[in-house]
Design an enzyme around this catalytic site. Sequence first.
Site, mmCIF file in Angstrom:
data_model
loop_
_atom_site.group_PDB
_atom_site.id
_atom_site.type_symbol
_atom_site.label_atom_id
_atom_site.label_comp_id
_atom_site.label_asym_id
_atom_site.label_seq_id
_atom_site.Cartn_x
_atom_site.Cartn_y
_atom_site.Cartn_z
ATOM 1 N N GLY A 159 -7.187 4.386 -14.417
ATOM 2 C CA GLY A 159 -5.954 3.985 -13.954
ATOM 3 C C GLY A 159 -6.131 2.549 -13.294
ATOM 4 O O GLY A 159 -7.145 2.507 -12.528
ATOM 5 N N HIS A 192 -1.512 8.187 -7.908
ATOM 6 C CA HIS A 192 -2.446 7.511 -7.407
ATOM 7 C C HIS A 192 -2.085 5.996 -7.503
ATOM 8 O O HIS A 192 -1.927 5.003 -6.505
ATOM 9 C CB HIS A 192 -3.825 7.778 -7.907
ATOM 10 C CG HIS A 192 -4.844 6.888 -7.182
ATOM 11 N ND1 HIS A 192 -5.781 6.908 -6.246
ATOM 12 C CD2 HIS A 192 -5.064 5.367 -7.568
ATOM 13 C CE1 HIS A 192 -6.450 6.181 -5.923
ATOM 14 N NE2 HIS A 192 -6.069 5.078 -6.612
ATOM 15 N N GLU A 193 -1.857 5.368 -8.712
ATOM 16 C CA GLU A 193 -1.610 4.248 -9.179
ATOM 17 C C GLU A 193 -0.114 3.813 -8.677
ATOM 18 O O GLU A 193 -0.140 2.506 -7.969
ATOM 19 C CB GLU A 193 -1.502 3.830 -10.616
ATOM 20 C CG GLU A 193 -2.846 4.248 -11.166
ATOM 21 C CD GLU A 193 -4.152 3.738 -10.704
ATOM 22 O OE1 GLU A 193 -3.960 2.687 -9.987
ATOM 23 O OE2 GLU A 193 -5.206 4.300 -10.756
ATOM 24 N N CYS A 250 -11.312 5.134 -6.555
ATOM 25 C CA CYS A 250 -10.399 4.085 -6.720
ATOM 26 C C CYS A 250 -11.290 2.931 -7.178
ATOM 27 O O CYS A 250 -12.105 2.624 -6.392
ATOM 28 C CB CYS A 250 -9.656 3.933 -5.440
ATOM 29 S SG CYS A 250 -8.521 2.477 -5.761
ATOM 30 N N LEU A 251 -10.961 2.050 -8.084
ATOM 31 C CA LEU A 251 -11.781 0.833 -8.505
ATOM 32 C C LEU A 251 -11.615 0.147 -7.258
ATOM 33 O O LEU A 251 -12.690 -0.912 -7.118
ATOM 34 C CB LEU A 251 -10.998 0.353 -9.518
ATOM 35 C CG LEU A 251 -11.075 1.148 -11.235
ATOM 36 C CD1 LEU A 251 -10.613 0.248 -12.116
ATOM 37 C CD2 LEU A 251 -12.694 1.490 -11.085
ATOM 38 N N HIS A 253 -0.298 2.295 -5.078
ATOM 39 C CA HIS A 253 -0.758 0.985 -4.894
ATOM 40 C C HIS A 253 0.215 0.009 -4.916
ATOM 41 O O HIS A 253 0.283 -1.115 -4.334
ATOM 42 C CB HIS A 253 -1.665 0.342 -6.291
ATOM 43 C CG HIS A 253 -3.246 1.039 -6.110
ATOM 44 N ND1 HIS A 253 -3.853 0.592 -4.912
ATOM 45 C CD2 HIS A 253 -3.820 1.853 -6.783
ATOM 46 C CE1 HIS A 253 -5.015 0.949 -5.000
ATOM 47 N NE2 HIS A 253 -5.200 1.889 -6.119
ATOM 48 N N GLN A 290 -4.585 -4.382 -7.928
ATOM 49 C CA GLN A 290 -5.998 -4.273 -7.952
ATOM 50 C C GLN A 290 -6.616 -5.448 -8.782
ATOM 51 O O GLN A 290 -7.804 -5.661 -8.775
ATOM 52 C CB GLN A 290 -6.372 -2.842 -8.667
ATOM 53 C CG GLN A 290 -6.051 -1.811 -7.694
ATOM 54 C CD GLN A 290 -6.366 -0.649 -8.398
ATOM 55 O OE1 GLN A 290 -5.725 0.048 -9.280
ATOM 56 N NE2 GLN A 290 -7.686 0.143 -7.978
HETATM 57 ZN ZN ZN Z 1 -6.673 3.186 -6.919
#
Ligand code: ZN
Length: 185
Positions: free
Chosen positions: A52, A140-141, A98-99, A144, A57
């Site tokens: 995701g 999660h996303e 998380c990226l 953000h 991000q």
């Molecule tokens: Zn993340």
Amino acid sequence: MAIMAAELHFDLTLYPEPILRKQADPVTAFDADLKATIAAMFERMVASKGVGLAAPQVGLKLRILVLNPTGEKADDLVLVNPTITARGGPDTMFDEGCLSFPGIYAEIKRPDRCTVTAFDGDGNKIEREFDGFVSRIIQHEYDHLEGVLLVDRMSPADKLKNRAALDELVGAYLSKQKKQSAAQR
Ligand code: ZN
């Protein structure tokens, strides 16, 4: 437009870049730019082996999420201007990464189900309930888009466990800032 999508490439925005702390703005036009952005977000997500990705991000203060829980093209999911209207079901624990926090994982508690209203990349309205892994990715996303990060939801024990890696990310950010301001002089 396919040509635009091919030209657009995103780098990941890493903690503690300030944009990750901002509340993202709604998308106002469902146009070729949006489609190119979505395509480039999927490209970045797949190249980074994520499931995701949220627009902040990749440095965009916009309410766009892309995700894919399986890696099968048919499971690509785009959520533009999403709202989580309900959450429910039993709380579950899962080791999230998380990226924007490379190499950092933490057990995060979230409710199993969420109901989402959003638009797809063409501006069609979506209203669906999700559960399990997809629901977890969405929650999660979605965080953000509100400026909420993995580090905020970590237990004190996980924060301690990841202290060195978190400090390293802050150090890398500060030295990048220093180089940039030196270059501007
Ligand atoms: Zn993340």
